[in-house]
Design a protein around this motif. Structure first.
Motif, PDB file in Angstrom:
ATOM      1  N   PRO A  43       0.827  -1.204   0.000  1.00 32.72           N
ATOM      2  CA  PRO A  43       0.000   0.000   0.000  1.00 32.72           C
ATOM      3  C   PRO A  43       0.863   1.257   0.000  1.00 32.72           C
ATOM      4  CG  PRO A  43      -0.037  -1.041   2.149  1.00 32.72           C
ATOM      5  CD  PRO A  43       0.698  -1.972   1.232  1.00 32.72           C
ATOM      6  N   ILE A  44       0.278   2.318  -0.538  1.00 31.52           N
ATOM      7  CA  ILE A  44       0.974   3.602  -0.572  1.00 31.52           C
ATOM      8  C   ILE A  44       1.140   4.089   0.866  1.00 31.52           C
ATOM      9  CG2 ILE A  44       0.808   6.004  -1.349  1.00 31.52           C
ATOM     10  CD1 ILE A  44       1.102   4.150  -3.670  1.00 31.52           C
ATOM     11  N   ILE A 100       1.376   6.387   4.145  1.00 32.49           N
ATOM     12  CA  ILE A 100       0.560   7.549   4.506  1.00 32.49           C
ATOM     13  C   ILE A 100       1.330   8.844   4.256  1.00 32.49           C
ATOM     14  CG2 ILE A 100      -0.426   8.709   6.519  1.00 32.49           C
ATOM     15  CD1 ILE A 100      -1.085   5.684   7.387  1.00 32.49           C
ATOM     16  N   GLU A 101       2.664   8.769   4.369  1.00 29.17           N
ATOM     17  CA  GLU A 101       3.487   9.964   4.145  1.00 29.17           C
ATOM     18  C   GLU A 101       3.307  10.486   2.721  1.00 29.17           C
ATOM     19  OE1 GLU A 101       4.679   7.181   5.700  1.00 29.17           O
ATOM     20  OE2 GLU A 101       4.467   8.162   7.646  1.00 29.17           O
ATOM     21  N   PHE A 105       0.625  10.218   0.908  1.00 33.80           N
ATOM     22  CA  PHE A 105      -0.661  10.906   0.865  1.00 33.80           C
ATOM     23  C   PHE A 105      -0.536  12.303   1.452  1.00 33.80           C
ATOM     24  CE2 PHE A 105      -2.348   6.625   0.398  1.00 33.80           C
ATOM     25  CZ  PHE A 105      -3.349   6.845  -0.523  1.00 33.80           C
ATOM     26  N   GLU A 106       0.194  12.394   2.556  1.00 32.65           N
ATOM     27  CA  GLU A 106       0.369  13.702   3.187  1.00 32.65           C
ATOM     28  C   GLU A 106       1.127  14.643   2.259  1.00 32.65           C
ATOM     29  OE1 GLU A 106       2.116  12.306   6.938  1.00 32.65           O
ATOM     30  OE2 GLU A 106       0.634  13.604   7.870  1.00 32.65           O
ATOM     31  N   GLU A 137      -6.747   3.859  -4.327  1.00 34.21           N
ATOM     32  CA  GLU A 137      -5.848   4.726  -3.554  1.00 34.21           C
ATOM     33  C   GLU A 137      -5.820   6.130  -4.151  1.00 34.21           C
ATOM     34  OE1 GLU A 137      -2.571   1.681  -1.638  1.00 34.21           O
ATOM     35  OE2 GLU A 137      -2.447   2.202  -3.739  1.00 34.21           O
ATOM     36  N   ASP A 167      -8.681   7.820  -2.851  1.00 34.72           N
ATOM     37  CA  ASP A 167      -8.370   8.212  -1.471  1.00 34.72           C
ATOM     38  C   ASP A 167      -7.593   9.515  -1.439  1.00 34.72           C
ATOM     39  OD1 ASP A 167      -9.604   6.039  -0.501  1.00 34.72           O
ATOM     40  OD2 ASP A 167      -7.824   4.963   0.155  1.00 34.72           O
ATOM     41  N   ASP A 180      -9.883  12.271  -1.967  1.00 34.36           N
ATOM     42  CA  ASP A 180     -10.606  12.421  -0.707  1.00 34.36           C
ATOM     43  C   ASP A 180      -9.779  13.212   0.304  1.00 34.36           C
ATOM     44  OD1 ASP A 180     -13.146  11.528  -0.364  1.00 34.36           O
ATOM     45  OD2 ASP A 180     -12.580   9.970   1.080  1.00 34.36           O
ATOM     46  N   GLU A 181      -8.518  12.818   0.384  1.00 31.24           N
ATOM     47  CA  GLU A 181      -7.625  13.414   1.368  1.00 31.24           C
ATOM     48  C   GLU A 181      -7.418  14.896   1.071  1.00 31.24           C
ATOM     49  OE1 GLU A 181      -6.631  12.770   4.693  1.00 31.24           O
ATOM     50  OE2 GLU A 181      -7.129  10.948   3.608  1.00 31.24           O
ATOM     51  N   ASN A 241      -9.547  16.729  -0.510  1.00 31.79           N
ATOM     52  CA  ASN A 241     -10.831  17.371  -0.220  1.00 31.79           C
ATOM     53  C   ASN A 241     -10.982  17.644   1.271  1.00 31.79           C
ATOM     54  OD1 ASN A 241     -12.839  15.714  -2.786  1.00 31.79           O
ATOM     55  ND2 ASN A 241     -11.427  17.423  -2.875  1.00 31.79           N
ATOM     56  N   CYS A 242     -10.434  16.741   2.091  1.00 32.21           N
ATOM     57  CA  CYS A 242     -10.492  16.945   3.544  1.00 32.21           C
ATOM     58  C   CYS A 242      -9.808  18.247   3.934  1.00 32.21           C
ATOM     59  CB  CYS A 242      -9.825  15.787   4.278  1.00 32.21           C
ATOM     60  SG  CYS A 242     -10.803  14.298   4.304  1.00 32.21           S
ATOM     61  N   LEU A 243      -8.779  18.611   3.177  1.00 34.89           N
ATOM     62  CA  LEU A 243      -8.046  19.845   3.462  1.00 34.89           C
ATOM     63  C   LEU A 243      -8.601  21.011   2.645  1.00 34.89           C
ATOM     64  CD1 LEU A 243      -4.592  18.130   3.371  1.00 34.89           C
ATOM     65  CD2 LEU A 243      -5.656  19.075   5.411  1.00 34.89           C
ATOM     66  N   ARG A 245     -11.516  23.742  -3.350  1.00 30.44           N
ATOM     67  CA  ARG A 245     -12.599  23.121  -4.109  1.00 30.44           C
ATOM     68  C   ARG A 245     -13.839  23.992  -4.034  1.00 30.44           C
ATOM     69  NH1 ARG A 245     -15.419  18.732  -0.711  1.00 30.44           N
ATOM     70  NH2 ARG A 245     -14.968  19.296   1.428  1.00 30.44           N
ATOM     71  N   SER A 272     -16.752  18.974   8.101  1.00 25.62           N
ATOM     72  CA  SER A 272     -16.887  18.629   6.675  1.00 25.62           C
ATOM     73  C   SER A 272     -16.314  17.241   6.422  1.00 25.62           C
ATOM     74  CB  SER A 272     -16.198  19.672   5.813  1.00 25.62           C
ATOM     75  OG  SER A 272     -14.856  19.832   6.227  1.00 25.62           O
ATOM     76  N   SER A 273     -15.063  17.035   6.761  1.00 22.74           N
ATOM     77  CA  SER A 273     -14.451  15.735   6.523  1.00 22.74           C
ATOM     78  C   SER A 273     -13.192  15.622   7.383  1.00 22.74           C
ATOM     79  CB  SER A 273     -14.087  15.587   5.054  1.00 22.74           C
ATOM     80  OG  SER A 273     -13.492  16.775   4.593  1.00 22.74           O
ATOM     81  N   ILE A 274     -12.847  14.387   7.714  1.00 23.88           N
ATOM     82  CA  ILE A 274     -11.703  14.176   8.603  1.00 23.88           C
ATOM     83  C   ILE A 274     -10.639  13.394   7.865  1.00 23.88           C
ATOM     84  CG2 ILE A 274     -10.962  13.015  10.704  1.00 23.88           C
ATOM     85  CD1 ILE A 274     -13.893  13.750  11.673  1.00 23.88           C
ATOM     86  N   GLY A 275      -9.497  14.036   7.695  1.00 22.13           N
ATOM     87  CA  GLY A 275      -8.405  13.422   6.946  1.00 22.13           C
ATOM     88  C   GLY A 275      -7.262  12.993   7.845  1.00 22.13           C
ATOM     89  N   ILE A 276      -6.145  12.699   7.207  1.00 21.06           N
ATOM     90  CA  ILE A 276      -4.977  12.181   7.918  1.00 21.06           C
ATOM     91  C   ILE A 276      -4.507  13.149   9.005  1.00 21.06           C
ATOM     92  CG2 ILE A 276      -2.558  11.569   7.634  1.00 21.06           C
ATOM     93  CD1 ILE A 276      -3.230  10.674   4.799  1.00 21.06           C
ATOM     94  N   LYS A 305      -3.883  12.297  12.846  1.00 26.30           N
ATOM     95  CA  LYS A 305      -2.502  12.256  13.340  1.00 26.30           C
ATOM     96  C   LYS A 305      -2.350  13.115  14.584  1.00 26.30           C
ATOM     97  CE  LYS A 305       1.010  10.640  10.403  1.00 26.30           C
ATOM     98  NZ  LYS A 305       2.212  10.885   9.624  1.00 26.30           N
ATOM     99  N   SER A 327     -11.916   9.655   6.566  1.00 26.57           N
ATOM    100  CA  SER A 327     -11.458   9.242   5.240  1.00 26.57           C
ATOM    101  C   SER A 327     -10.753   7.901   5.375  1.00 26.57           C
ATOM    102  CB  SER A 327     -10.513  10.286   4.654  1.00 26.57           C
ATOM    103  OG  SER A 327      -9.233  10.138   5.213  1.00 26.57           O
ATOM    104  N   ALA A 328     -10.640   7.200   4.243  1.00 24.58           N
ATOM    105  CA  ALA A 328     -10.071   5.846   4.268  1.00 24.58           C
ATOM    106  C   ALA A 328      -8.653   5.846   4.833  1.00 24.58           C
ATOM    107  CB  ALA A 328     -10.078   5.264   2.859  1.00 24.58           C
ATOM    108  N   GLN A 329      -7.884   6.863   4.457  1.00 22.10           N
ATOM    109  CA  GLN A 329      -6.497   6.904   4.908  1.00 22.10           C
ATOM    110  C   GLN A 329      -6.395   7.289   6.381  1.00 22.10           C
ATOM    111  OE1 GLN A 329      -3.842   5.788   3.260  1.00 22.10           O
ATOM    112  NE2 GLN A 329      -5.259   5.191   1.650  1.00 22.10           N
ATOM    113  N   LYS A 350      -6.727   4.339   8.330  1.00 24.16           N
ATOM    114  CA  LYS A 350      -5.486   3.564   8.294  1.00 24.16           C
ATOM    115  C   LYS A 350      -4.508   4.071   9.359  1.00 24.16           C
ATOM    116  CE  LYS A 350      -2.800   1.988   4.465  1.00 24.16           C
ATOM    117  NZ  LYS A 350      -2.455   2.455   3.121  1.00 24.16           N
TER     118      LYS A 350
END
Ligand SMILES: [Zn+2]
Lengths: 306, 235
Positions: free
Chosen positions: A52-53, A55-56, A58-59, A90, A93, A96-97, A99-101, A113, B105-109, B113, B136-138, B141
């Protein structure tokens, strides 16, 4: 009376005779593989099953990426170096990630966005869920972002490096404004240049060492195909000279002036083909017979007479 | 509705939902064996409103976090039996940290963390993050990757609106200690895999924070047999 056992014999067990328990087969034996095969399978599974990719990554690709607007070449190459490792889910994901920010889902866009209210929105192209629309800053970015997703879902591989590793080929979609500027012909030319093996004719956007590498790869491929680097037969493609003006076909000059000549395709009439062909065949056979037999008769008659 | 006090604030519904989640999470933490004051668990809505809302009536989630220490009984339950090499074993449980995530809205890494780091920096053995929206999925994780050091759990506010253990049809679940589990298996001459199972994601298992390998005793009341106990292994 039964004879008493000899005094020196050991006492006889009254328990049922049991066979010694068979050696418990190891997991390796159960699978029927040799140790070497098992090891091979292990290395294969390590190679084939993608880790898997982290997490770093993704960050890295979600928080404050790209570092500048418009994205710098470093950002583009960083993204392109990571993307082939992603699985389609992924990649979703990652969107998604981002979008979370509150970033646009397209990894090379630094705009926030958009934020349509409500659950659905009616657009010229139809009804769309706002949740899907709000993943991006614009429709252009949505196209660009999903363009990558499609390439990950239906990957085309390219060989990378000398180790012969396969890597998913990812291309970025050109923006709307750029497309207009360059025109589709230019795009096509670029695509053709990308297809050719020697990088000689696409040195416009590639660096010199890249072209050199491609040439080397082409050489290796030639060796692989031919066994050695042989000279090829030179093929010249010549233009067929046309000396006279072409004339349109007319009814009178086609097929000896038959009335249904305009219905014929390469000498056959569509529709009535089967029936007619049979008839003509039969006739010709008859004709043949007729021709054959009288000729013999005539000959024999002549023979007798003479 | 019982908790409708006739206020016209637009945040009224959200506050009363939060209050319900607050109650349930306190009951849950208390049911797991942590020490909590009675008045904290049974805080009425009015007191909750004055304590955790801003001037405009909107809830202030960042103020709602709390921690709790395991009770003496819980410490005893989670202490492994002494061995020759370790004559005085430390209990496997520790203080717990509960936080209400203000993100809507949404919860990310990054959010996850931060929570994990806060838990480990303050030496919490367990952490519960109560969120208004799904992770979120990540981020999920991140939660599982770091769970070796601190046990992180996540609950949606939505899932905490009612306390499921208070429902008439939910029997009492009691977590067995290590010795109790060993005694049970010895008494019935079982291997632990021969016990009936309960999934870790089962709502009750999540409520009690069961880990793989733990056994719960389920006490049902039967009209014909009085009380009747069964056991389930968490998988
Ligand atoms: Zn964008």
């Amino acid at each position: 009376m039964a004879a008493s056992p000899p005094p020196n014999a050991p006492p006889k067990s009254i328990l049922k005779k049991t066979n010694p328990p068979p050696d418990v087969p190891s997991a390796l034996e159960l699978t029927g593989l040799t140790r070497a095969q098992a090891a091979q399978l292990l290395t294969l599974s390590k190679k084939e099953l993608k880790p898997p990719i982290p997490i770093e990554t993704f960050e890295l690709l979600s928080a404050s990426f790209p570092s500048s607007t418009p994205p710098s070449p470093d950002d583009v190459s960083l993204l392109l170096s990571h993307l082939p490792e992603f699985s389609p889910s992924e990649y979703l994901d990652l969107i998604d990630e981002r979008n979370c920010l509150n970033h646009c889902g397209y990894a090379l866009c630094s705009k926030p966005r958009r934020n349509f209210p409500g659950k659905v929105k009616i657009r010229p192209s139809g009804v769309a869920k706002t949740a899907d629309l709000n993943k991006w800053c614009s429709d252009d970015c949505a196209l660009k972002g999903m363009y990558i997703h499609v390439q990950l879902e239906h990957p085309s591989y390219e060989w990378v490096g000398d180790k012969g590793e396969m890597k998913v080929k990812i291309r970025l979609r050109e923006g709307k404004d750029k497309e207009k500027e360059k025109g589709s012909a230019d795009e096509l030319e670029k695509a053709v240049a990308g297809l050719s093996l020697d990088g000689a004719n696409d040195d416009s956007d590639k660096k010199g060492d890249d072209a050199y590498q491609k040439k080397q790869q082409a050489g290796r491929l030639a060796v692989e195909r031919n066994g050695m680097n042989v000279d090829r037969v030179e093929v010249r493609i010549g233009e067929k000279e046309i000396t006279q003006l072409p004339t349109a076909p007319t009814f009178s000059n086609a097929q000896g002036g038959e009335s249904d000549a305009h219905l014929m395709v390469e000498g056959y009439k569509i529709g009535s083909k089967g029936k007619k062909a049979k008839n003509t065949e039969g006739e010709s056979e008859d004709d043949d017979d007729d021709d054959f037999i009288p000729s013999i008769r005539v000959e024999s008659l002549n023979y007798g007479k003479s | 509705m019982a908790d409708d006090f006739g206020s016209t604030s637009i945040h009224d519904k959200e506050v009363s939902r939060l209050w319900r989640a607050w109650r349930t999470i306190h009951e849950m933490v208390a049911d797991r064996g942590y020490e909590l004051a009675e008045e904290e668990i049974k805080m009425p809505l009015e007191a909750f409103r004055t304590k955790f809302t801003a001037g405009d009536g909107s809830p202030n989630r960042s103020m709602m976090s709390f921690s709790a220490r395991p009770s003496a009984a819980m410490n005893k339950k989670f202490t492994p039996p002494p061995t020759a090499s370790n004559p005085d074993p430390a209990p496997e449980c520790g203080p717990i940290w509960v936080e209400f995530c203000p993100e809507k809205s949404s919860i990310g890494i990054s959010v996850m963390k931060k929570f994990v780091e806060h838990c480990s920096a303050n030496a919490y053995k367990a952490g519960i993050l109560v969120t208004a929206v799904a992770l979120s999925a990540q981020a999920r994780k991140v939660m599982t990757v770091t769970s070796q050091y601190t046990l992180i759990e996540c609950f949606l506010e939505e899932d905490l609106l009612v306390n499921i253990t208070h429902h008439d049809l939910v029997p009492t679940h009691i977590l067995l200690s290590r010795e109790e589990k060993a005694a049970l298996l010895k008494r019935y001459r079982l291997k632990e895999t021969q016990l009936p199972r309960i999934l870790q994601k089962d709502p009750i298992a999540r409520y009690l924070g069961l880990k793989r390998g733990q056994v719960v005793k389920i006490v049902r009341t039967s009209e014909t047999a009085g009380r009747y106990a069964s056991y389930r292994l968490c998988v």
